[in-house]
Design a protein around this motif. Structure first.
Motif, PDB file in Angstrom:
ATOM      1  N   ALA B 250       0.842  -1.364   0.099  1.00 11.42           N
ATOM      2  CA  ALA B 250      -0.124   0.062   0.093  1.00 11.42           C
ATOM      3  C   ALA B 250       0.750   1.343  -0.026  1.00 11.42           C
ATOM      4  O   ALA B 250       0.340   2.563  -0.058  1.00 11.42           O
ATOM      5  N   GLY B 251       2.169   0.950   0.081  1.00  8.78           N
ATOM      6  CA  GLY B 251       2.908   2.395  -0.001  1.00  8.78           C
ATOM      7  C   GLY B 251       3.115   3.008   1.223  1.00  8.78           C
ATOM      8  O   GLY B 251       3.547   4.357   1.274  1.00  8.78           O
ATOM      9  N   VAL B 252       3.467   2.205   2.196  1.00  7.70           N
ATOM     10  CA  VAL B 252       3.593   2.575   3.487  1.00  7.70           C
ATOM     11  C   VAL B 252       4.796   1.773   4.091  1.00  7.70           C
ATOM     12  O   VAL B 252       5.025   0.604   3.862  1.00  7.70           O
ATOM     13  N   VAL B 265       4.571  10.062  10.203  1.00  2.00           N
ATOM     14  CA  VAL B 265       3.445   9.527   9.371  1.00  2.00           C
ATOM     15  C   VAL B 265       3.475  10.313   7.921  1.00  2.00           C
ATOM     16  O   VAL B 265       3.365   9.707   7.002  1.00  2.00           O
ATOM     17  N   THR B 266       3.314  11.571   8.143  1.00  2.00           N
ATOM     18  CA  THR B 266       3.114  12.528   6.863  1.00  2.00           C
ATOM     19  C   THR B 266       4.244  12.315   5.849  1.00  2.00           C
ATOM     20  O   THR B 266       4.155  12.217   4.908  1.00  2.00           O
ATOM     21  N   ARG B 269       4.184   8.947   4.185  1.00  2.00           N
ATOM     22  CA  ARG B 269       3.456   8.522   3.039  1.00  2.00           C
ATOM     23  C   ARG B 269       3.514   9.199   1.775  1.00  2.00           C
ATOM     24  O   ARG B 269       3.142   9.147   0.687  1.00  2.00           O
ATOM     25  N   PHE B 270       4.530  10.485   2.056  1.00  2.00           N
ATOM     26  CA  PHE B 270       4.447  11.487   0.980  1.00  2.00           C
ATOM     27  C   PHE B 270       5.315  11.137  -0.184  1.00  2.00           C
ATOM     28  O   PHE B 270       4.644  10.957  -1.437  1.00  2.00           O
ATOM     29  N   TRP B 272       5.313   7.987  -1.486  1.00  2.00           N
ATOM     30  CA  TRP B 272       4.588   7.172  -2.380  1.00  2.00           C
ATOM     31  C   TRP B 272       3.634   8.096  -3.264  1.00  2.00           C
ATOM     32  O   TRP B 272       3.317   7.551  -4.522  1.00  2.00           O
ATOM     33  N   LEU B 273       2.933   8.831  -2.515  1.00  2.00           N
ATOM     34  CA  LEU B 273       1.765   9.763  -2.959  1.00  2.00           C
ATOM     35  C   LEU B 273       2.417  10.587  -4.296  1.00  2.00           C
ATOM     36  O   LEU B 273       2.027  10.705  -5.520  1.00  2.00           O
ATOM     37  N   PHE B 274       3.711  10.934  -4.062  1.00  2.00           N
ATOM     38  CA  PHE B 274       4.373  11.751  -4.926  1.00  2.00           C
ATOM     39  C   PHE B 274       4.547  11.084  -6.396  1.00  2.00           C
ATOM     40  O   PHE B 274       4.464  11.467  -7.463  1.00  2.00           O
ATOM     41  N   ASN B 276       2.977   8.408  -7.279  1.00  2.00           N
ATOM     42  CA  ASN B 276       1.635   8.010  -7.794  1.00  2.00           C
ATOM     43  C   ASN B 276       1.163   9.287  -8.549  1.00  2.00           C
ATOM     44  O   ASN B 276       0.382   9.173  -9.512  1.00  2.00           O
ATOM     45  N   LEU B 277       1.479  10.456  -8.074  1.00  2.00           N
ATOM     46  CA  LEU B 277       1.140  11.630  -8.923  1.00  2.00           C
ATOM     47  C   LEU B 277       1.758  11.429 -10.336  1.00  2.00           C
ATOM     48  O   LEU B 277       1.035  11.965 -11.280  1.00  2.00           O
ATOM     49  N   ALA B 280      -0.072   9.134 -12.288  1.00  2.00           N
ATOM     50  CA  ALA B 280      -1.348   9.465 -12.548  1.00  2.00           C
ATOM     51  C   ALA B 280      -1.275  10.433 -13.786  1.00  2.00           C
ATOM     52  O   ALA B 280      -2.207  10.527 -14.756  1.00  2.00           O
ATOM     53  N   ILE B 281      -0.362  11.649 -13.771  1.00  2.00           N
ATOM     54  CA  ILE B 281      -0.079  12.455 -14.812  1.00  2.00           C
ATOM     55  C   ILE B 281       0.203  11.624 -16.166  1.00  2.00           C
ATOM     56  O   ILE B 281      -0.140  12.010 -17.319  1.00  2.00           O
TER      57      ILE B 281
END
Lengths: 433, 433
Positions: B250-252, B265-266, B269-270, B272-274, B276-277, B280-281
């Motif tokens: 799950a990317g954590v 925590v922040t 997670r950053f 993985w979200l980055f 995935n951004l 997604a782009i």
């Protein structure tokens, strides 16, 4: 090796550990397996019946004569024998049970009467229990006797009162280090961790890993000692339970493992895919509400999957952490509020940073600052919603008595898709056009 | 309870198991925790240092004086002492090490010299080793002596040759059941499972759960016995490794657990979200290629997320099964071809069924049979691609030496998004308009 020189092959296999023979069976193709099972015949180690999994298990249970299975079951410890009978088809089970000696049959039938995945199924009935007033010397003499009830391997000696209720335990190493005249009562731990016969195996595993147990006594409703769970069974349960959670989060079950056959795998995955088709259509219905808006500004269609995808990823991160924390009892009502707060903050901070960045990307891409702004706002909103639902949905499912690992993903991704599309396209319809 | 009557609280806590005290610390808020640590002072059970996790661990290590940590470390078994020192900051570690007795310090420094997550870090150096020619009686007399090197708890006795190389093991229960004149050599298992001191803890856990071990000897490069790994440490490793895989998918990471603070925590997670951004782009760029097509037929924008989402779900199912099967060694080059074939067939069958159904839904929705047909074809193609990449990507990452749990999701979802959008919109551009 196997094909050419059969005698030599059989000899090689006989020296292997049962777990290795099981592995061998699992990597063979089905015809190879059947030939191998027939070749080995009665020389097959009974423990292989316990170790083997998946399609190899089905082949083995089918091609081994029931009398041979009955012989094997007699040789196994109670917990392993029960496992083999559980896995047999109903008809074969009846036949095997009928051909067992009366006392073995009664013991196994009693174990089978406990609920599946309970301590009663996991336990072995063979254990060493002595009264408190025995000395170490008496205990050792008893163990050296040829008593059939004494198991091959044991790690703790249970101390029981006259009504067979456990009053303490002594690790074997302590008995070994104590001189003969000392009584067992003097060296026992008098507050043993006991497991209820009806307890779920997940609860048993939790106790073992929390208190670093090697074995634990199992008691029935009247608190009498009826069996013992040993750590090797628990090791398997811990692996299985974590495995179940991982697979459940992705929408598959154990039936979908690499050792299962094609039909099981296909059926197992279909349900989840079908449910997800429903939620995907729901999200598309939301998009459909705004078709006129998209027609006027096709950039919305280009950007909208990003909003949904970022929400989905943020939600999955939080949800996975929450599902695991509930499973390992790290997340409960005591700290729920604190965790929800923290997730909300983390989602807000990451959402803000990524939304600002994405907003500039969209501005640069489509040369429209206002579109970039709306895109950023929609992403921030969706990521905060994702963070909240990622922790609230597993908590809610758990409180409602459902397994959060199984249902959480569907809810979380549906919410992040619907909210993502709705907020982004809705804002665009209101302000952009 | 804790606030009002301090003496009573301390008494209550002293009766608790270290694991329960650690749980208590974990659910407290930070100021409560610090007060509690100061209140207990030296009465705190050293084992709590080993049991506690996350933010509570940070608070405890920070607010406990280094001399007290040094005292605790002296009382702990080697593996636990090493764990505490690993977790301390570099400065505190130096100070604690300096205040230890010379022999303890040497032992711990040697353990710390082994790679992280290796058997050398996991093992305890205290074990019972006897020569083959000793009798059971001699062994028991030795164990009853006041020898300091004999550990509190042990489950197997190691049999070593004069150069301290292990030649066998005897489970304690067997020693206990044997009469005094019998020699250890007669009752030992002469093919013990041994662990290399440099072996990864995941490999150690695999051996333990495969062969149902309770303890295993650890040997150095010259095959001499240097320590013992016991199953309670392995239980923890098994839980941790499965946990790592679930979270990684799950990317954590562990840094994101419920006991960690908001900043950890922040940050965790950053990344993985980055990433995935970015993916997604990339998928949106593919959509952007077909903006003219979408402008002419907005139904494409409504349906396209369904194609991508179904591919994503099918890919995630296969990938999760593959990642777990690689971790548990059920999937290797021996059966890779068979598994790939099976996944391909399952994907084709499910893809076909769901594509036909979805095609009719799209036809009914938009009243365009040709659109429904294209939609169905795109979905079938994407689901087959998903099934293939779901198993080939983890296998490829594993062969390349990367951890499939960490990187697989990004690749699989990127492929299913890009292929989903490209095939559906591409077919539409070619045939529909």
């Amino acid at each position: 090796v196997r094909e050419n020189n059969q005698d030599q092959a059989v000899e090689l296999v006989e020296d292997l550990h049962a777990a290795d023979i099981a592995d061998l069976l699992e990597v063979m193709s089905s015809p190879q397996r059947v030939g191998f099972i027939e070749l080995l015949g009665e020389r097959l180690d009974p423990d292989v019946l316990v170790e083997v999994e998946g399609a190899a298990q089905a082949d083995l249970y089918e091609h081994m004569p029931n009398e041979q299975i009955a012989d094997a079951v007699t040789e196994l410890e109670t917990d392993d024998a029960v496992y083999v009978l559980e896995e047999l088809g109903a008809e074969d089970r009846e036949e095997v049970l009928r051909s067992l000696a009366a006392d073995d049959r009664v013991a196994i039938e009693e174990s089978l009467s406990y609920p599946e995945e309970s301590a009663g199924r996991l336990m072995s009935r063979d254990l060493v229990a002595v009264p408190e007033f025995w000395t170490v010397g008496q205990t050792i003499d008893y163990l050296r006797s040829e008593n059939e009830d004494i198991p091959d391997d044991f790690y703790d000696i249970f101390v029981v009162d006259p009504s067979h209720k456990p009053v303490g335990t002594v690790p074997l190493s302590r008995v070994m280090r104590t001189h003969r005249p000392v009584t067992i009562g003097e060296i026992m731990d008098d507050d043993p961790t006991l497991v209820d016969v009806a307890a779920d195996q997940e609860e048993v595993a939790y106790q073992f890993s929390k208190y670093h147990l090697i074995s634990a006594g199992v008691v029935d409703q009247s608190q009498r000692l009826v069996g013992v769970v040993t750590v090797d069974d628990v090791v398997e349960v811990i692996g299985d339970e974590a495995q179940e959670d991982i697979l459940a989060l992705a929408g598959v079950s154990e039936e979908s493992g690499v050792n299962e056959n094609f039909i099981e795998v296909t059926k197992d995955r279909f349900t989840w895919l079908f449910v997800n088709l429903g939620t995907a259509i729901l999200a598309s219905v939301v998009i459909g509400l705004f078709d006129a808006t998209i027609e006027q500004m096709v950039a919305l269609a280009v950007l909208m999957p990003i909003v949904a995808s970022m929400g989905g990823n943020a939600g999955t991160q939080t949800m996975t952490v929450a599902v695991r924390a509930i499973a390992t009892k790290e997340l409960s009502s005591t700290n729920a509020l604190r965790v929800v707060n923290r997730e909300l903050m983390a989602a807000a901070v990451n959402g803000f940073a990524l939304a600002v960045f994405s907003g500039f990307v969209a501005w640069a891409w489509f040369g429209n600052a206002f579109l970039g702004g709306l895109f950023a706002v929609a992403m921030l909103v969706n990521m905060v919603v994702a963070g909240l639902s990622g922790v609230l949905i597993p908590l809610g499912l758990n409180r409602a008595g459902a397994d959060p690992a199984i249902a959480s993903s569907v809810f979380v991704t549906t919410i992040t898709d619907v909210v993502g599309f709705f907020v982004f396209l809705g804002l665009a319809a209101l302000f952009l056009l």
